[in-house]
Design a protein around this motif. Structure first.
Motif, PDB file in Angstrom:
ATOM      1  N   THR A  35      63.413   5.441 -65.517  1.00 31.82           N
ATOM      2  CA  THR A  35      64.642   3.617 -65.064  1.00 31.82           C
ATOM      3  C   THR A  35      63.317   3.829 -63.765  1.00 31.82           C
ATOM      4  N   ALA A  54      56.139   6.284 -74.121  1.00 29.00           N
ATOM      5  CA  ALA A  54      56.484   5.547 -74.401  1.00 29.00           C
ATOM      6  C   ALA A  54      57.441   4.897 -73.132  1.00 29.00           C
ATOM      7  N   LYS A  56      60.506   2.141 -72.686  1.00 26.95           N
ATOM      8  CA  LYS A  56      61.064   0.743 -72.709  1.00 26.95           C
ATOM      9  C   LYS A  56      61.271   0.056 -72.492  1.00 26.95           C
ATOM     10  N   LYS A  58      64.168  -3.527 -71.564  1.00 26.48           N
ATOM     11  CA  LYS A  58      65.400  -4.507 -72.071  1.00 26.48           C
ATOM     12  C   LYS A  58      65.030  -5.899 -71.323  1.00 26.48           C
ATOM     13  N   SER A  72      59.118 -10.277 -74.850  1.00 24.35           N
ATOM     14  CA  SER A  72      60.159  -9.463 -74.977  1.00 24.35           C
ATOM     15  C   SER A  72      61.743 -10.418 -75.136  1.00 24.35           C
TER      16      SER A  72
END
Length: 75
Positions: A35, A54, A56, A58, A72
């Motif tokens: 992360t 993958a 992700k 946010k 996004s």
């Protein structure tokens, strides 16, 4: 067929503080393995590898790939 693992990159530019980027594993069970947290204006370059299948994201960010730009968290 050419092995493309490790040849794919994306860049992510945070458009606000606190954008989270999460790397997900490849294989039978998908798990979080990495992360990062970006503040506004910071840029992160990520690579798809034998481990990372993958990513992700946010938060509000611009994502650049060889296919073009993606936004996004647009409202």
């Amino acid at each position: 067929m050419e092995n493309l693992i490790g040849n794919e990159y994306i860049s992510i530019k945070a458009l606000e503080n606190g954008v989270n980027i999460i790397g997900l594993t490849r294989g039978k069970d998908t798990k979080f393995h990495h992360t990062e947290k970006l503040d506004e204006g910071e840029v992160y370059i990520a690579q798809f590898t034998e481990i990372t299948s993958a990513i992700k994201i946010k938060g509000k960010a611009e994502i650049y790939t060889k296919y073009g730009k993606i936004m996004s968290d647009t409202k």
